[in-house]
Design an enzyme around this catalytic site. Structure first.
Site, PDB file in Angstrom:
ATOM      1  CE1 TYR A  61     -23.579  24.928  15.969  1.00 17.38           C
ATOM      2  CE2 TYR A  61     -21.621  24.246  14.787  1.00 17.38           C
ATOM      3  CZ  TYR A  61     -22.723  23.940  15.571  1.00 17.38           C
ATOM      4  OH  TYR A  61     -22.939  22.635  15.962  1.00 17.38           O
ATOM      5  CB  SER A 232     -20.595  18.707  24.595  1.00 16.26           C
ATOM      6  OG  SER A 232     -21.073  19.974  24.250  1.00 16.26           O
ATOM      7  N   PRO A 233     -17.511  16.733  23.805  1.00 16.77           N
ATOM      8  CG  PRO A 233     -15.564  16.511  22.525  1.00 16.77           C
ATOM      9  CD  PRO A 233     -16.861  17.244  22.564  1.00 16.77           C
ATOM     10  CB  ALA A 235     -18.821  17.843  29.897  1.00 12.67           C
ATOM     11  N   GLY A 237     -15.541  21.619  29.348  1.00 14.34           N
ATOM     12  CA  GLY A 237     -14.461  21.822  30.323  1.00 14.34           C
ATOM     13  C   GLY A 237     -14.856  21.473  31.753  1.00 14.34           C
ATOM     14  CE  LYS A 238     -20.815  21.571  32.011  1.00 14.45           C
ATOM     15  NZ  LYS A 238     -22.213  21.576  31.738  1.00 14.45           N
ATOM     16  CG  PHE A 240     -10.654  18.947  31.916  1.00 18.37           C
ATOM     17  CD1 PHE A 240     -10.212  17.629  31.842  1.00 18.37           C
ATOM     18  CD2 PHE A 240     -11.014  19.597  30.743  1.00 18.37           C
ATOM     19  CE1 PHE A 240     -10.134  16.981  30.621  1.00 18.37           C
ATOM     20  CE2 PHE A 240     -10.944  18.952  29.522  1.00 18.37           C
ATOM     21  CZ  PHE A 240     -10.506  17.644  29.461  1.00 18.37           C
TER      22      PHE A 240
HETATM   23  N1  LIG Z   1     -25.085  18.606  16.894  1.00 12.72           N
HETATM   24  C1  LIG Z   1     -25.333  19.359  17.928  1.00 12.72           C
HETATM   25  O1  LIG Z   1     -26.487  19.488  18.394  1.00 12.72           O
HETATM   26  C2  LIG Z   1     -24.194  20.060  18.576  1.00 12.72           C
HETATM   27  C3  LIG Z   1     -24.343  20.729  19.822  1.00 12.72           C
HETATM   28  C4  LIG Z   1     -23.230  21.357  20.376  1.00 12.72           C
HETATM   29  C5  LIG Z   1     -22.002  21.321  19.719  1.00 12.72           C
HETATM   30  N2  LIG Z   1     -21.878  20.695  18.507  1.00 12.72           N
HETATM   31  C6  LIG Z   1     -20.580  20.624  17.785  1.00 12.72           C
HETATM   32  O2  LIG Z   1     -19.635  20.021  18.638  1.00 12.72           O
HETATM   33  C7  LIG Z   1     -18.513  20.873  18.817  1.00 12.72           C
HETATM   34  C8  LIG Z   1     -17.978  20.698  20.199  1.00 12.72           C
HETATM   35  O3  LIG Z   1     -18.970  21.040  21.157  1.00 12.72           O
HETATM   36  P1  LIG Z   1     -18.588  21.863  22.447  1.00 12.72           P
HETATM   37  O4  LIG Z   1     -17.896  23.106  22.045  1.00 12.72           O
HETATM   38  O5  LIG Z   1     -19.785  21.946  23.295  1.00 12.72           O
HETATM   39  O6  LIG Z   1     -17.519  20.798  23.044  1.00 12.72           O
HETATM   40  P2  LIG Z   1     -16.417  20.742  24.142  1.00 12.72           P
HETATM   41  O7  LIG Z   1     -15.117  20.497  23.444  1.00 12.72           O
HETATM   42  O8  LIG Z   1     -16.867  19.755  25.171  1.00 12.72           O
HETATM   43  O9  LIG Z   1     -16.388  22.157  24.830  1.00 12.72           O
HETATM   44  C9  LIG Z   1     -15.687  23.250  24.307  1.00 12.72           C
HETATM   45  C10 LIG Z   1     -15.927  24.421  25.219  1.00 12.72           C
HETATM   46  O10 LIG Z   1     -15.425  24.086  26.509  1.00 12.72           O
HETATM   47  C11 LIG Z   1     -14.404  24.977  26.857  1.00 12.72           C
HETATM   48  N3  LIG Z   1     -13.291  24.175  27.386  1.00 12.72           N
HETATM   49  C12 LIG Z   1     -12.734  23.114  26.813  1.00 12.72           C
HETATM   50  N4  LIG Z   1     -11.733  22.639  27.586  1.00 12.72           N
HETATM   51  C13 LIG Z   1     -11.688  23.425  28.657  1.00 12.72           C
HETATM   52  C14 LIG Z   1     -10.884  23.437  29.801  1.00 12.72           C
HETATM   53  N5  LIG Z   1      -9.882  22.548  29.997  1.00 12.72           N
HETATM   54  N6  LIG Z   1     -11.108  24.383  30.718  1.00 12.72           N
HETATM   55  C15 LIG Z   1     -12.094  25.281  30.516  1.00 12.72           C
HETATM   56  N7  LIG Z   1     -12.887  25.331  29.427  1.00 12.72           N
HETATM   57  C16 LIG Z   1     -12.678  24.408  28.515  1.00 12.72           C
HETATM   58  C17 LIG Z   1     -13.963  25.674  25.604  1.00 12.72           C
HETATM   59  O11 LIG Z   1     -13.477  26.957  25.897  1.00 12.72           O
HETATM   60  P3  LIG Z   1     -12.154  27.472  25.125  1.00 12.72           P
HETATM   61  O12 LIG Z   1     -12.591  27.694  23.702  1.00 12.72           O
HETATM   62  O13 LIG Z   1     -11.803  28.732  25.841  1.00 12.72           O
HETATM   63  O14 LIG Z   1     -11.123  26.405  25.273  1.00 12.72           O
HETATM   64  C18 LIG Z   1     -15.250  25.695  24.799  1.00 12.72           C
HETATM   65  O15 LIG Z   1     -16.070  26.783  25.198  1.00 12.72           O
HETATM   66  C19 LIG Z   1     -19.043  22.280  18.489  1.00 12.72           C
HETATM   67  O16 LIG Z   1     -18.018  23.163  18.082  1.00 12.72           O
HETATM   68  C20 LIG Z   1     -20.004  21.968  17.378  1.00 12.72           C
HETATM   69  O17 LIG Z   1     -19.280  21.838  16.156  1.00 12.72           O
HETATM   70  C21 LIG Z   1     -22.962  20.058  17.947  1.00 12.72           C
END
Ligand SMILES: NC(=O)c1ccc[n+]([C@@H]2O[C@H](COP(=O)([O-])OP(=O)(O)OC[C@H]3O[C@@H](n4cnc5c(N)ncnc54)[C@H](OP(=O)(O)O)[C@@H]3O)[C@@H](O)[C@H]2O)c1
Length: 324
Positions: A61, A232-233, A235, A237-238, A240
């Protein structure tokens, strides 16, 4: 926030995990900026203050900077290490390593696992990881070789428990058969916009069903006491804020999420995450926002209960099809 014990471990974790992928800043060789360290500190503090006690990392990361920044925060907040669960991952290698023309690849070799664990511990400034996950299935995996590396880091006290990420059931069984201790986690992508592992189950034996390699994965994890984590729970932010050209069901889903948030006097994040929490496999969403307000909003999920009708309304809108 309520806590529970990950099956086959002594780890008592919060219902949500905090994903540290975003706290390291840019994915390049540039060092972390003062601003990104300060933002990371705010995000981690918000997660802690709102009940989260498990933090998800990976060696890759922000090219190691997420673990480095987290290590700085651990040093700053006295006693923090002993109050939290730290999980990291290994197995992905960037292109250009070690040779300029080396391709991006997965690497479950003994050497890579050992080196990766040592690198994570050094960057985090800790003696041991609570959980180590294999990041993505390596088609060249030799289970006995992984077992040798896991055994070694376990006996040396560098890793307590082991898990996988993005694995299907067959891959988990293959690895488990070579291990003397249980695989305790499978971290996979799940959200209302990426619901295939849930949808697969209700498509069984239907002519129009789409079959994926992950068929039966949630039931497999439940049967084998493997904790499911959802990356990516929301997605990204998509869920919302659908784009103008998003499909109608995605726009309708965003509307329904807003309606439930208003009706239940809670946040939209809480609605979406509580949809995951309601699944009986026991999904632990790994939230990735670095925005403190969104972290606070997410942590309200634990207080939301969706009825069966509400759960299915969100699901059927998301899958653009009613059941049966
Ligand atoms: N095992 C794997 O292959 C794998 C792959 C991907 C991720 N992960 C893990 O899972 C965690 C979560 O994944 P993720 O970051 O993809 O999940 P996520 O919580 O679905 O997405 C977070 C991202 O979405 C944006 N976001 C969230 N809410 C929003 C909103 N209301 N409006 C606009 N943008 C919004 C955030 O921006 P802001 O920061 O500006 O809010 C951030 O960039 C990662 O940190 C990592 O630890 C694991």
């Amino acid at each position: 926030m309520k806590k529970y014990t990950i099956p086959n471990t002594e780890l008592k974790v919060s219902k949500l995990a905090y994903g540290c992928m975003g706290i390291g800043g840019s994915w390049d060789e540039e060092p972390s900026t003062i601003e990104s360290i300060s933002n990371a500190t705010d995000a981690i503090t918000a997660a802690l203050e709102n009940g989260i006690n498990i933090f998800d990392h990976a060696d890759i990361y922000a090219k190691g900077k997420s673990e480095l920044v987290f290590g700085k925060v651990l040093k700053e907040i006295k006693g923090l290490r002993d109050k939290i669960i730290i999980q990291s991952k290994c197995g992905i290698r960037f292109k250009g390593e070690p040779e300029k023309d080396s391709p991006g690849r997965y690497d479950f070799s003994y050497e890579h696992i050992i080196n990766s664990v040592d690198g994570s511990l050094k960057r985090l400034g800790i003696d041991s990881l609570d959980i180590l996950l294999l990041h993505r299935p390596d088609p060249l995996m030799e289970p006995e070789e992984v077992a040798k590396a896991f055994d070694e880091v376990r006996k040396k006290g560098k890793v307590r428990y082991f898990g996988v990420s993005n694995f299907n059931g067959g891959q988990i069984t293959l690895l488990q058969n070579s291990l003397d201790f249980p695989i305790v986690i499978n971290q996979i992508e799940i959200s209302l916009l990426h619901h295939h592992v849930i949808n697969d189950g209700i498509l069984a034996n239907q002519l129009n069903g789409r079959y994926a390699a992950s068929t039966g994965l949630l039931d497999y994890c439940r049967t084998n006491d493997i904790q499911v984590q959802a990356w990516s729970p929301v997605a990204l932010g998509k869920i919302f804020n659908p784009s103008l050209d998003a499909d109608d069901n995605v726009k309708a889903l965003a509307e329904q999420i807003s309606i439930y948030a208003e009706e239940k006097a809670t946040s939209k994040e809480a609605i979406v995450l509580s949809w995951l929490l309601k699944h009986p496999v026991g999904i632990q969403p790994v939230i990735g926002t670095t925005n403190t307000d969104r972290i606070i909003n997410s942590c309200k999920a634990d207080d939301v209960t969706l009825s069966r009708e509400e759960w299915y309304r969100l699901f059927t809108i998301a899958r653009a099809n009613s059941v049966p």
